[in-house]
Scaffold this motif. Structure first.
Motif, PDB file in Angstrom:
ATOM      1  N   GLY A  97       0.820  -1.212   0.000  1.00 43.02           N
ATOM      2  CA  GLY A  97       0.000   0.000   0.000  1.00 43.02           C
ATOM      3  C   GLY A  97       0.845   1.249   0.000  1.00 43.02           C
ATOM      4  N   TYR A  98       1.940   1.213   0.776  1.00 43.45           N
ATOM      5  CA  TYR A  98       2.845   2.370   0.812  1.00 43.45           C
ATOM      6  C   TYR A  98       3.506   2.603  -0.540  1.00 43.45           C
ATOM      7  CZ  TYR A  98       7.182   4.916   1.364  1.00 43.45           C
ATOM      8  OH  TYR A  98       8.221   5.802   1.177  1.00 43.45           O
ATOM      9  N   LEU A  99       3.999   1.535  -1.167  1.00 36.32           N
ATOM     10  CA  LEU A  99       4.698   1.682  -2.448  1.00 36.32           C
ATOM     11  C   LEU A  99       3.778   2.240  -3.532  1.00 36.32           C
ATOM     12  CD1 LEU A  99       6.783  -1.630  -2.549  1.00 36.32           C
ATOM     13  CD2 LEU A  99       7.621   0.683  -2.080  1.00 36.32           C
ATOM     14  N   ILE A 100       2.542   1.753  -3.584  1.00 32.40           N
ATOM     15  CA  ILE A 100       1.590   2.258  -4.580  1.00 32.40           C
ATOM     16  C   ILE A 100       1.264   3.720  -4.291  1.00 32.40           C
ATOM     17  CG2 ILE A 100      -0.736   1.998  -5.524  1.00 32.40           C
ATOM     18  CD1 ILE A 100      -0.507  -0.998  -4.946  1.00 32.40           C
ATOM     19  N   SER A 101       1.093   4.058  -3.019  1.00 29.07           N
ATOM     20  CA  SER A 101       0.841   5.448  -2.632  1.00 29.07           C
ATOM     21  C   SER A 101       2.006   6.341  -3.025  1.00 29.07           C
ATOM     22  CB  SER A 101       0.607   5.521  -1.114  1.00 29.07           C
ATOM     23  OG  SER A 101       0.553   6.869  -0.679  1.00 29.07           O
ATOM     24  N   ASP A 102       3.223   5.865  -2.759  1.00 28.27           N
ATOM     25  CA  ASP A 102       4.411   6.660  -3.077  1.00 28.27           C
ATOM     26  C   ASP A 102       4.580   6.821  -4.583  1.00 28.27           C
ATOM     27  OD1 ASP A 102       6.618   8.115  -1.903  1.00 28.27           O
ATOM     28  OD2 ASP A 102       7.957   6.562  -2.682  1.00 28.27           O
ATOM     29  N   ARG A 116      13.586   8.288 -11.473  1.00 29.91           N
ATOM     30  CA  ARG A 116      13.399   7.050 -12.240  1.00 29.91           C
ATOM     31  C   ARG A 116      13.890   5.827 -11.475  1.00 29.91           C
ATOM     32  NH1 ARG A 116      14.807  10.917 -16.056  1.00 29.91           N
ATOM     33  NH2 ARG A 116      13.307  11.165 -17.782  1.00 29.91           N
ATOM     34  N   PHE A 117      14.986   6.003 -10.729  1.00 29.01           N
ATOM     35  CA  PHE A 117      15.527   4.882  -9.969  1.00 29.01           C
ATOM     36  C   PHE A 117      14.533   4.410  -8.911  1.00 29.01           C
ATOM     37  CE2 PHE A 117      17.768   3.278  -6.223  1.00 29.01           C
ATOM     38  CZ  PHE A 117      18.474   2.230  -6.781  1.00 29.01           C
ATOM     39  N   ILE A 118      13.896   5.351  -8.236  1.00 29.11           N
ATOM     40  CA  ILE A 118      12.908   4.993  -7.217  1.00 29.11           C
ATOM     41  C   ILE A 118      11.715   4.290  -7.845  1.00 29.11           C
ATOM     42  CG2 ILE A 118      11.326   5.895  -5.475  1.00 29.11           C
ATOM     43  CD1 ILE A 118      14.221   5.967  -4.638  1.00 29.11           C
ATOM     44  N   VAL A 119      11.305   4.761  -9.023  1.00 31.77           N
ATOM     45  CA  VAL A 119      10.180   4.121  -9.719  1.00 31.77           C
ATOM     46  C   VAL A 119      10.521   2.672 -10.049  1.00 31.77           C
ATOM     47  CG1 VAL A 119       8.811   4.108 -11.839  1.00 31.77           C
ATOM     48  CG2 VAL A 119       9.263   6.269 -10.654  1.00 31.77           C
ATOM     49  N   HIS A 122      10.515   0.597  -6.828  1.00 31.21           N
ATOM     50  CA  HIS A 122       9.164   0.293  -6.344  1.00 31.21           C
ATOM     51  C   HIS A 122       8.491  -0.779  -7.195  1.00 31.21           C
ATOM     52  CE1 HIS A 122       9.735   3.314  -3.490  1.00 31.21           C
ATOM     53  NE2 HIS A 122       8.691   4.085  -3.694  1.00 31.21           N
ATOM     54  N   LEU A 123       8.625  -0.671  -8.513  1.00 33.39           N
ATOM     55  CA  LEU A 123       7.999  -1.645  -9.404  1.00 33.39           C
ATOM     56  C   LEU A 123       8.619  -3.034  -9.229  1.00 33.39           C
ATOM     57  CD1 LEU A 123       7.619   0.458 -12.683  1.00 33.39           C
ATOM     58  CD2 LEU A 123       5.817  -0.180 -11.053  1.00 33.39           C
ATOM     59  N   ALA A 124       9.934  -3.079  -9.053  1.00 32.14           N
ATOM     60  CA  ALA A 124      10.609  -4.361  -8.835  1.00 32.14           C
ATOM     61  C   ALA A 124      10.158  -4.990  -7.515  1.00 32.14           C
ATOM     62  CB  ALA A 124      12.122  -4.165  -8.828  1.00 32.14           C
ATOM     63  N   ALA A 125      10.012  -4.159  -6.492  1.00 26.16           N
ATOM     64  CA  ALA A 125       9.557  -4.657  -5.193  1.00 26.16           C
ATOM     65  C   ALA A 125       8.127  -5.195  -5.299  1.00 26.16           C
ATOM     66  CB  ALA A 125       9.633  -3.544  -4.149  1.00 26.16           C
ATOM     67  N   LEU A 126       7.261  -4.480  -6.010  1.00 24.89           N
ATOM     68  CA  LEU A 126       5.876  -4.929  -6.168  1.00 24.89           C
ATOM     69  C   LEU A 126       5.810  -6.248  -6.942  1.00 24.89           C
ATOM     70  CD1 LEU A 126       4.132  -1.526  -6.941  1.00 24.89           C
ATOM     71  CD2 LEU A 126       3.863  -2.912  -4.877  1.00 24.89           C
ATOM     72  N   ILE A 220      16.186 -14.683  -6.210  1.00 24.81           N
ATOM     73  CA  ILE A 220      17.642 -14.796  -6.252  1.00 24.81           C
ATOM     74  C   ILE A 220      18.285 -13.615  -6.985  1.00 24.81           C
ATOM     75  CG2 ILE A 220      19.577 -16.209  -7.041  1.00 24.81           C
ATOM     76  CD1 ILE A 220      17.767 -18.661  -6.712  1.00 24.81           C
ATOM     77  N   CYS A 221      17.809 -13.324  -8.182  1.00 32.63           N
ATOM     78  CA  CYS A 221      18.435 -12.255  -8.971  1.00 32.63           C
ATOM     79  C   CYS A 221      18.279 -10.890  -8.305  1.00 32.63           C
ATOM     80  CB  CYS A 221      17.848 -12.229 -10.383  1.00 32.63           C
ATOM     81  SG  CYS A 221      18.243 -13.692 -11.355  1.00 32.63           S
ATOM     82  N   SER A 222      17.076 -10.634  -7.800  1.00 34.62           N
ATOM     83  CA  SER A 222      16.864  -9.334  -7.159  1.00 34.62           C
ATOM     84  C   SER A 222      17.706  -9.210  -5.894  1.00 34.62           C
ATOM     85  CB  SER A 222      15.383  -9.143  -6.827  1.00 34.62           C
ATOM     86  OG  SER A 222      14.939 -10.100  -5.877  1.00 34.62           O
ATOM     87  N   SER A 223      17.890 -10.311  -5.172  1.00 34.49           N
ATOM     88  CA  SER A 223      18.710 -10.277  -3.955  1.00 34.49           C
ATOM     89  C   SER A 223      20.158  -9.926  -4.282  1.00 34.49           C
ATOM     90  CB  SER A 223      18.656 -11.634  -3.235  1.00 34.49           C
ATOM     91  OG  SER A 223      17.365 -11.904  -2.764  1.00 34.49           O
ATOM     92  N   ILE A 224      20.695 -10.573  -5.301  1.00 34.37           N
ATOM     93  CA  ILE A 224      22.093 -10.328  -5.680  1.00 34.37           C
ATOM     94  C   ILE A 224      22.272  -8.893  -6.173  1.00 34.37           C
ATOM     95  CG2 ILE A 224      23.914 -10.967  -7.296  1.00 34.37           C
ATOM     96  CD1 ILE A 224      22.820 -13.836  -7.186  1.00 34.37           C
ATOM     97  N   CYS A 225      21.372  -8.440  -7.040  1.00 33.38           N
ATOM     98  CA  CYS A 225      21.478  -7.071  -7.567  1.00 33.38           C
ATOM     99  C   CYS A 225      21.347  -6.041  -6.446  1.00 33.38           C
ATOM    100  CB  CYS A 225      20.397  -6.838  -8.622  1.00 33.38           C
ATOM    101  SG  CYS A 225      20.612  -7.792 -10.134  1.00 33.38           S
ATOM    102  N   LEU A 226      20.402  -6.276  -5.554  1.00 30.88           N
ATOM    103  CA  LEU A 226      20.194  -5.341  -4.456  1.00 30.88           C
ATOM    104  C   LEU A 226      21.407  -5.277  -3.545  1.00 30.88           C
ATOM    105  CD1 LEU A 226      18.287  -3.414  -2.988  1.00 30.88           C
ATOM    106  CD2 LEU A 226      17.360  -5.384  -1.744  1.00 30.88           C
ATOM    107  N   ASP A 227      22.025  -6.413  -3.275  1.00 27.75           N
ATOM    108  CA  ASP A 227      23.174  -6.415  -2.378  1.00 27.75           C
ATOM    109  C   ASP A 227      24.416  -5.816  -3.030  1.00 27.75           C
ATOM    110  OD1 ASP A 227      22.027  -7.375  -0.064  1.00 27.75           O
ATOM    111  OD2 ASP A 227      22.141  -9.451  -0.726  1.00 27.75           O
TER     112      ASP A 227
END
Length: 263
Positions: A97-102, A116-119, A122-126, A220-227
């Motif tokens: 709910g927070y991510l969609i609101s933001d 753009r990076f935040i967008v 947020h989309l990757a997290a959703l 897996i991929c998102s974890s590696i990229c995020l770290d």
């Protein structure tokens, strides 16, 4: 729709409207009373101020919930892939709910807080949360990732100090800078071995292969990229913290040296 999914949907919708209310009503009302400098900000700065205030509230709420799950939710800790996701889903629904609101606020106030990076973030997290909420999988890992939110308040506070005109060498700024570096390291860097040890323990098991291909990619991929990004950010934060502390010490030493020359 089963009752559980209805509850998750209701939680996400309630979260969305709650964070909109915090942005438009609560933050402006509270900020004018806590910080007189808020009234002197431009309209764009006020938008970002309110956005960061809401972000801080979300981070603390979700972070505390994460710690409770990590220490007291035995079902999730015993089965990190398919354990009972009830509490985790509630927490993820709040974040959804927070991510969609933001996202809505970012698009509406693009000139003030567009990023753009935040967008993309947020989309990757959703996308990842779809598998948690929709399929009930990977609750432990989803919860573990949300612990990173604990670093958000210090990052936002740094911006608040900067916009209010606090010198970088001021005690509040220095204290917040050190706290930001320490908290960021603890919740994003130091916990990496724990996270990947649990991931390695699950890899190749029957529970792992029950996760659909898309879920594995999101996990897996998102974890590696995020770290990788976390390590890069940690390096920048550590260097910035070191430079500020070093300049602060030098500025204190200079008056002493000058006083020694005049005596």
């Amino acid at each position: 729709m089963d009752p559980f999914n209805q509850l998750i949907l209701a939680t996400s919708v309630t979260s969305f409207f709650a964070f909109q209310w915090l942005f438009h009503r609560v933050s402006p009302w509270t900020s004018t009373r806590i910080s007189p400098g808020f009234l002197g900000l431009s309209e764009k700065q006020k938008v970002e101020w309110n956005s960061r205030t809401v972000s801080t509230f979300h981070a603390l709420l979700v972070g505390i919930f994460c710690l409770h799950i990590l220490f007291f939710d035995d079902a999730v800790n015993e089965d990190p892939v398919w354990g009972d996701p009830t509490l985790v889903n509630t927490n993820v629904a709040i974040t959804t709910g927070y991510l969609i609101s933001d996202l809505l606020l970012i698009f509406y106030y693009w000139k003030a807080i567009g990023d753009r990076f935040i967008v993309v973030h947020h989309l990757a997290a959703l996308y990842a949360y779809y598998y948690v909420l929709g399929e009930g999988m990977l609750p432990y890992f989803a919860n573990f990732r949300l612990l990173a939110e604990f670093s958000t308040p210090c990052v936002n506070q740094r911006w608040f100090f900067e916009i209010l005109g606090y010198p970088k060498s001021s005690r509040p700024n220095l204290a917040n800078g050190v706290a930001m570096a320490v908290v960021f390291f603890v919740v994003r860097i130091a916990v990496m071995p724990v996270y990947y040890i649990r991931m390695y323990a699950v890899y190749g098991t029957e529970a792992f292969y029950l996760v659909p291909w898309g879920g594995r990619v999101a996990w897996i991929c998102s974890s590696i990229c995020l770290d990788i990004m976390n390590i890069m950010w940690m390096h920048k934060i550590a260097r910035g913290c070191y430079k500020v502390l070093r300049s602060a010490r030098q500025s204190k030493a200079c008056p002493r040296q000058e006083n020694g020359k005049t005596d």
